[in-house]
Every structure is written in C-alpha cells, then in structure tokens.
Design an enzyme around this catalytic site. Structure first.
Site, mmCIF file in Angstrom:
data_model
loop_
_atom_site.group_PDB
_atom_site.id
_atom_site.type_symbol
_atom_site.label_atom_id
_atom_site.label_comp_id
_atom_site.label_asym_id
_atom_site.label_seq_id
_atom_site.Cartn_x
_atom_site.Cartn_y
_atom_site.Cartn_z
ATOM 1 N N ASP A 46 -27.005 26.010 20.206
ATOM 2 C CA ASP A 46 -26.843 25.479 21.566
ATOM 3 C C ASP A 46 -25.788 26.300 22.307
ATOM 4 O OD1 ASP A 46 -24.557 24.510 20.381
ATOM 5 O OD2 ASP A 46 -24.800 22.438 21.054
ATOM 6 N N SER A 47 -25.218 27.296 21.618
ATOM 7 C CA SER A 47 -24.378 28.284 22.299
ATOM 8 C C SER A 47 -25.189 29.018 23.362
ATOM 9 C CB SER A 47 -23.799 29.282 21.291
ATOM 10 O OG SER A 47 -24.814 29.811 20.467
ATOM 11 N N LYS A 114 -30.114 21.645 12.938
ATOM 12 C CA LYS A 114 -28.677 21.476 12.694
ATOM 13 C C LYS A 114 -28.156 20.353 13.572
ATOM 14 C CE LYS A 114 -25.369 24.539 14.151
ATOM 15 N NZ LYS A 114 -24.526 23.666 15.014
ATOM 16 N N GLU A 116 -24.491 18.170 14.607
ATOM 17 C CA GLU A 116 -23.028 18.108 14.505
ATOM 18 C C GLU A 116 -22.594 16.703 14.085
ATOM 19 O OE1 GLU A 116 -21.083 19.395 18.093
ATOM 20 O OE2 GLU A 116 -22.047 21.362 18.065
ATOM 21 N N GLU A 179 -16.781 24.811 10.948
ATOM 22 C CA GLU A 179 -16.248 25.573 12.079
ATOM 23 C C GLU A 179 -14.762 25.289 12.260
ATOM 24 O OE1 GLU A 179 -18.610 25.483 15.642
ATOM 25 O OE2 GLU A 179 -17.152 26.651 16.780
#
Ligand code: KIV
Length: 261
Positions: A46-47, A114, A116, A179
């Site tokens: 989503d970057s 993925k 979070e 991260e």
C-alpha cells in the site's frame, strides 16, 4: 520455464538458512524487474499511496487500487510469490467482508495477502487460513495506524510484539513483516517463531528483508530513513538523461537522419 514460488519453497529456503528477499512492485515495469532479478516475493504494497499516487501516506489507498495493481503485478511475474497488501478499511469492516476482500485479491492473482496488526487481526488470520488464503502478518510500525502512533514509531513493548508474533503464527500466518523493530527484539521473535520474519528496519537477524522498489533504486533522494540502502541513484541518472534529451532536442542534435524512416 520458471515456475511460481510457493509457501513450501519459501519455508524450505528459510529452514535451510537462505535469507528471503521481498521488494514491492506496482506495475509492469517494477514487476518484471523484480521477477527477473529472482526476488522471492513481490509485495503489492500500500506504499503505492506514496510512491505511485504521490500522497503523504498510505491511508487513502483503496481495495480497488490494490486489486488493479495486484492484477498487473501477477500478470507480469512468472516466478515471484505475489503478496497483496490489504489497504486500510478493507479488513476492518467486519470479518465476512474482510474475508471477501482478501479473496478478491487472490482472484486478482495474488498468492497471499498481508495484514497489519497483532492480536486484533489473529481471529481474521485464522478464518482466512481456514479459507485457504495465505496471510503475511505485519508487526512493529504499522503505517496504517500512523495517526494513532503519532508518526512512524513503534509503540509496543517487546513482550507484546513477541506475543503478537506467536499468536499470528499460531493463527496460520505464513510469514511476518517486522517494521522498525529493534534488532534484538527481531532476533528474539525470529528465534521464537515457526515462520520466517521479513525485516525492514529490523536489523540483520530476520529470515528475510523487504524494501520499497522506488526507495532502494534511489527515486527520491530526499527520502533517506536509517533502514534504507540505495542500490542505485535513479533520480540523478534519470534527471541527467532527461536533461541531455531536452538540450539535444532544443539544439537540433536529436533526432538525426539515422532516426528516421
Ligand atoms: O506497503 C509497503 O510497501 C509495505 C512494506 C514496507 C513492508 O508494507
């Protein structure tokens, strides 16, 4: 002909001590390069909100954007394991809708998704695993919570991170992104967890590493967090090429006779 990397391949490599590589990809250009370079996993991060859409953060990325980019990356890779990064709102909308959204990404061509978060997503990870959808967890700094964490920082204790990592692995996650986790904590999680950890700003002890395609190639010279290593200076080289092209066109040096039909 190259075949698509599987979770079994990834786990076997990690068990044999070979570190796993992951790089983000968003379009045909990045996907083909990542695949040709033999990178294990292509993450449709989503970057894309910051790198492709030019926003300040990832929050505005929608499921439709992710599906669009996932479909392209899946089509333009033959070998890399493709992971779709579920955007904010696509899995905080009730479990049934979240499962349907993740399955939509698999239908678009991803091999896994993925998510979070730790304890708050473990039930969902279990449901997805039962539905046959491979899930990669993401712990430590979670950019989708940037307002809650008052910026890019870790707001969890080492014991909570370890408990979250164990819970995600027990729920069926096939790998975990860590991260901005202190290297010692990442080492502890990596040793304690039965699935590979993929670090970004988490030191050298993880089972693998991820970087953002544009960052590692040096597209944005002003972005230089401590975790980043640039493998080329794309911005400078591209700018020099474009400047040269402009001045050659302006001076009538390009095109020459040899460039015509
Ligand atoms: O969106 C992304 O690119 C990511 C990686 C930095 C892990 O989540």
């Amino acid at each position: 002909m190259a075949r698509r990397t599987t979770i079994r391949d990834l786990h076997k490599s990690a068990q044999e001590g070979r570190k796993l590589s992951m790089v983000t990809a968003y379009d045909a250009f990045s996907a083909r390069l990542v695949d040709e370079a033999g990178i294990d996993m292509a993450l449709v991060g989503d970057s894309l909100g910051t790198t492709v859409q030019g926003r300040d953060n990832t929050l505005a990325v929608t499921l439709e954007h992710t599906l669009y980019h996932t479909e392209i990356v899946a089509r333009c890779t033959r070998r890399a394991f493709v992971v779709a990064d579920m955007p904010l709102g696509s899995y905080q909308c009730g479990e049934n809708a979240a499962v349907a959204n993740c399955i939509a990404c698999i239908k678009a061509g991803a091999q896994g998704v993925k998510l979070e978060g730790g304890a708050r997503v473990t039930r969902l990870v279990q449901r997805l695993t039962e539905a046959g959808v491979p899930v990669m967890g993401h712990l430590g700094f979670t950019p989708q919570s940037i307002h809650a964490t008052s910026g890019p920082r870790l707001n969890k204790a080492a014991e909570t991170l370890l408990a979250d990592a164990r819970a995600l692995a027990a729920a069926g996650a096939f790998a975990l992104v860590l991260e901005m986790v202190p290297a010692a904590v990442a080492r502890e999680i990596t040793a304690a967890c039965p699935v590979p950890t993929i670090g970004i700003g988490a030191g050298p002890h993880c089972a693998g590493q991820v970087l953002v395609f544009f960052d590692m190639l040096g597209y944005s010279p002003e972005f230089s967090p401590k975790f980043l290593k640039r493998y080329m200076q794309f911005h400078e080289q591209a700018l020099a090429a474009l400047n040269q092209y402009r001045s050659e066109v302006e001076a009538g040096k390009f095109p020459g006779e040899e460039h015509s039909y």
